[in-house]
Each structure stands twice: as structure tokens, then as C-alpha cells.
Design a protein around this motif. Structure first.
Motif, PDB file in Angstrom:
ATOM      1  N   THR A  86     -12.521   4.576  -4.750  1.00 28.42           N
ATOM      2  CA  THR A  86     -13.062   3.247  -5.055  1.00 28.42           C
ATOM      3  C   THR A  86     -14.376   2.909  -4.354  1.00 28.42           C
ATOM      4  OG1 THR A  86     -11.738   2.203  -3.307  1.00 28.42           O
ATOM      5  CG2 THR A  86     -10.767   2.304  -5.532  1.00 28.42           C
ATOM      6  N   ASP A  87     -14.753   3.675  -3.342  1.00 28.94           N
ATOM      7  CA  ASP A  87     -15.997   3.392  -2.611  1.00 28.94           C
ATOM      8  C   ASP A  87     -17.179   4.005  -3.360  1.00 28.94           C
ATOM      9  OD1 ASP A  87     -18.105   3.040  -0.891  1.00 28.94           O
ATOM     10  OD2 ASP A  87     -17.253   4.204   0.761  1.00 28.94           O
ATOM     11  N   GLY A  88     -17.872   3.183  -4.124  1.00 31.39           N
ATOM     12  CA  GLY A  88     -18.998   3.654  -4.921  1.00 31.39           C
ATOM     13  C   GLY A  88     -20.164   4.189  -4.116  1.00 31.39           C
ATOM     14  N   CYS A  89     -20.191   3.914  -2.822  1.00 30.53           N
ATOM     15  CA  CYS A  89     -21.246   4.429  -1.949  1.00 30.53           C
ATOM     16  C   CYS A  89     -20.748   5.629  -1.131  1.00 30.53           C
ATOM     17  CB  CYS A  89     -21.733   3.342  -0.998  1.00 30.53           C
ATOM     18  SG  CYS A  89     -22.524   1.979  -1.849  1.00 30.53           S
ATOM     19  N   GLY A  90     -19.508   6.035  -1.372  1.00 30.00           N
ATOM     20  CA  GLY A  90     -18.916   7.135  -0.607  1.00 30.00           C
ATOM     21  C   GLY A  90     -19.371   8.493  -1.122  1.00 30.00           C
TER      22      GLY A  90
ATOM     23  N   LEU B 276       0.813  -1.217   0.000  1.00 29.76           N
ATOM     24  CA  LEU B 276       0.000   0.000   0.000  1.00 29.76           C
ATOM     25  C   LEU B 276       0.845   1.266   0.000  1.00 29.76           C
ATOM     26  CD1 LEU B 276      -2.826  -1.045   2.471  1.00 29.76           C
ATOM     27  CD2 LEU B 276      -3.124  -0.450   0.055  1.00 29.76           C
ATOM     28  N   THR B 277       1.985   1.224   0.662  1.00 24.39           N
ATOM     29  CA  THR B 277       2.825   2.421   0.753  1.00 24.39           C
ATOM     30  C   THR B 277       3.900   2.468  -0.331  1.00 24.39           C
ATOM     31  OG1 THR B 277       4.270   1.359   2.377  1.00 24.39           O
ATOM     32  CG2 THR B 277       2.448   2.701   3.230  1.00 24.39           C
ATOM     33  N   SER B 278       3.872   1.511  -1.244  1.00 22.99           N
ATOM     34  CA  SER B 278       4.852   1.506  -2.332  1.00 22.99           C
ATOM     35  C   SER B 278       4.673   2.751  -3.193  1.00 22.99           C
ATOM     36  CB  SER B 278       4.697   0.259  -3.197  1.00 22.99           C
ATOM     37  OG  SER B 278       3.512   0.329  -3.966  1.00 22.99           O
TER      38      SER B 278
ATOM     39  N   VAL C 202     -11.429  13.248   2.971  1.00 28.97           N
ATOM     40  CA  VAL C 202     -10.091  13.633   2.531  1.00 28.97           C
ATOM     41  C   VAL C 202      -9.258  14.066   3.735  1.00 28.97           C
ATOM     42  CG1 VAL C 202      -8.762  15.214   1.075  1.00 28.97           C
ATOM     43  CG2 VAL C 202     -10.905  14.243   0.222  1.00 28.97           C
ATOM     44  N   TRP C 203      -9.865  14.832   4.611  1.00 32.05           N
ATOM     45  CA  TRP C 203      -9.170  15.285   5.826  1.00 32.05           C
ATOM     46  C   TRP C 203      -8.725  14.084   6.664  1.00 32.05           C
ATOM     47  CZ3 TRP C 203     -10.406  14.879  11.058  1.00 32.05           C
ATOM     48  CH2 TRP C 203      -9.627  15.650  11.916  1.00 32.05           C
ATOM     49  N   GLU C 204      -9.604  13.094   6.792  1.00 32.04           N
ATOM     50  CA  GLU C 204      -9.279  11.893   7.553  1.00 32.04           C
ATOM     51  C   GLU C 204      -8.084  11.160   6.945  1.00 32.04           C
ATOM     52  OE1 GLU C 204     -11.554   7.941   9.288  1.00 32.04           O
ATOM     53  OE2 GLU C 204     -12.280   8.828   7.431  1.00 32.04           O
ATOM     54  N   ALA C 205      -8.061  11.042   5.608  1.00 31.01           N
ATOM     55  CA  ALA C 205      -6.948  10.378   4.931  1.00 31.01           C
ATOM     56  C   ALA C 205      -5.649  11.167   5.137  1.00 31.01           C
ATOM     57  CB  ALA C 205      -7.252  10.216   3.442  1.00 31.01           C
ATOM     58  N   LEU C 206      -5.733  12.482   5.014  1.00 37.56           N
ATOM     59  CA  LEU C 206      -4.548  13.320   5.234  1.00 37.56           C
ATOM     60  C   LEU C 206      -4.009  13.154   6.638  1.00 37.56           C
ATOM     61  CD1 LEU C 206      -5.289  16.756   3.555  1.00 37.56           C
ATOM     62  CD2 LEU C 206      -3.158  15.460   3.396  1.00 37.56           C
ATOM     63  N   ARG C 207      -4.897  13.180   7.585  1.00 33.83           N
ATOM     64  CA  ARG C 207      -4.491  13.038   8.980  1.00 33.83           C
ATOM     65  C   ARG C 207      -3.842  11.678   9.245  1.00 33.83           C
ATOM     66  NH1 ARG C 207      -8.819  12.830  13.273  1.00 33.83           N
ATOM     67  NH2 ARG C 207      -7.543  11.674  14.686  1.00 33.83           N
TER      68      ARG C 207
ATOM     69  N   ARG D  20      -2.482   2.998   6.440  1.00 26.29           N
ATOM     70  CA  ARG D  20      -3.866   3.403   6.714  1.00 26.29           C
ATOM     71  C   ARG D  20      -4.230   4.648   5.912  1.00 26.29           C
ATOM     72  NH1 ARG D  20      -6.854   6.663  10.389  1.00 26.29           N
ATOM     73  NH2 ARG D  20      -8.912   5.736  10.697  1.00 26.29           N
ATOM     74  N   GLY D  21      -3.327   5.625   5.847  1.00 27.46           N
ATOM     75  CA  GLY D  21      -3.594   6.852   5.099  1.00 27.46           C
ATOM     76  C   GLY D  21      -3.769   6.594   3.612  1.00 27.46           C
ATOM     77  N   VAL D  22      -2.907   5.758   3.036  1.00 26.90           N
ATOM     78  CA  VAL D  22      -3.018   5.431   1.609  1.00 26.90           C
ATOM     79  C   VAL D  22      -4.314   4.667   1.356  1.00 26.90           C
ATOM     80  CG1 VAL D  22      -1.967   4.187  -0.326  1.00 26.90           C
ATOM     81  CG2 VAL D  22      -0.518   5.423   1.296  1.00 26.90           C
ATOM     82  N   LEU D  23      -4.637   3.761   2.235  1.00 23.68           N
ATOM     83  CA  LEU D  23      -5.863   2.983   2.103  1.00 23.68           C
ATOM     84  C   LEU D  23      -7.094   3.890   2.149  1.00 23.68           C
ATOM     85  CD1 LEU D  23      -7.104   0.168   1.916  1.00 23.68           C
ATOM     86  CD2 LEU D  23      -6.980   0.038   4.389  1.00 23.68           C
ATOM     87  N   LEU D  24      -7.125   4.818   3.079  1.00 24.16           N
ATOM     88  CA  LEU D  24      -8.257   5.744   3.166  1.00 24.16           C
ATOM     89  C   LEU D  24      -8.328   6.650   1.939  1.00 24.16           C
ATOM     90  CD1 LEU D  24      -8.126   6.720   6.955  1.00 24.16           C
ATOM     91  CD2 LEU D  24      -9.707   5.134   5.827  1.00 24.16           C
TER      92      LEU D  24
END
Length: 132
Positions: A105-109, A36-38, A125-130, A95-99
Motif C-alpha cells: 500500500t505504500d506508493g512511495c515504497g 490486523l491479525t484477523s 519484506v525481511w523486516e515484516a517477516l522478522r 506489527r508484522g501484518v501491518l508492515l
């Protein structure tokens, strides 16, 4: 582990990492976090986010599910920051890359859901950045 076995385990490992599991706690998590972090994964996620920003149209999804351009406009500054962070040489968390990947990719997001509350994408987006 074979590629097939990796593919079967990925959803479970992704859930664990998204929930905050320590990648060092088991070999499967460690390998999944490494992937994931590659640099290649980070570039793919950043590119998908940039495509969403440039042309609010479906990106690698069903064309009948339009991107919420209002959500994209509201989150543009954070989306820019997220793509910059993914493309940087700084260390990032799995976790950040996954979020970040789930945003696309989350079609319901909130990127796609017509009933998503105002600012929902911005918060994702803020959650992923954090988490990065």
C-alpha cells in the motif's frame, strides 16, 4: 466505537503499532491489533503479495505507477516466505501484518519507487517477516 470513529483512529493506531507499541496498553490498540491479525486481513495481505509476485503489474494502485519487477525478482524467496507465514495458522503480531500490508500500500515504497535502492524491497519484506 463506531466504524467511522475506527476509521479515523486507524492511522494513529497503525503508527503506534508499527513503532512497537504494546497492543495491551490501550483498548483502541488492542482492537486494532485484533483486526490486523484477523484471518481475513491476513488472507487479504497474502493475496495482494501473491498478485505482486505473479504479475509484476500495478496491484490496486494507480496504473501509472508500475511495480518494480526487478525488486520483486530479488525479493521473491522472502515474499514467498511472508505469504506462507501470513496464511499459516501460527500466531502473528499486528506489527508484522501491518508492515507486510505497507509493502503493497505504500506508493512511495520500494515496490513502486523508481529510485528505490537495490534490495530495498527485500529488506522491507525481511523486516515484516522478522516482526511477524
Amino acid at each position: 466505537m463506531s466504524r467511522f470513529a475506527d476509521a479515523l483512529q486507524a492511522p494513529r493506531l497503525d503508527r503506534a503499532l508499527a513503532d512497537g507499541a504494546d497492543p495491551a496498553s490501550e483498548p483502541g490498540l488492542r482492537e486494532r491489533a485484533r483486526r490486523l491479525t484477523s484471518w481475513s486481513m491476513r488472507r487479504r495481505v497474502a493475496k495482494a503479495l501473491e498478485e505482486v509476485e505473479r504479475a509484476p503489474a500495478p496491484v490496486r494502485c494507480d496504473p501509472r505507477v508500475p511495480v518494480r519487477s526487478d525488486q520483486v525478482r530479488e525479493a521473491r524467496d522472502l515474499l514467498d516466505e511472508l505469504t506462507t507465514a501470513l496464511r499459516s495458522r501460527e500466531r502473528v503480531s499486528a506489527r508484522g501484518v501491518l508492515l507486510a500490508r505497507r509493502i503493497v500500500t505504500d506508493g512511495c515504497g520500494p515496490l513502486y519507487a523508481p529510485t528505490a535502492p537495490r534490495s530495498a524491497l527485500r529488506w522491507r519484506v525481511w523486516e515484516a517477516l522478522r516482526a511477524l
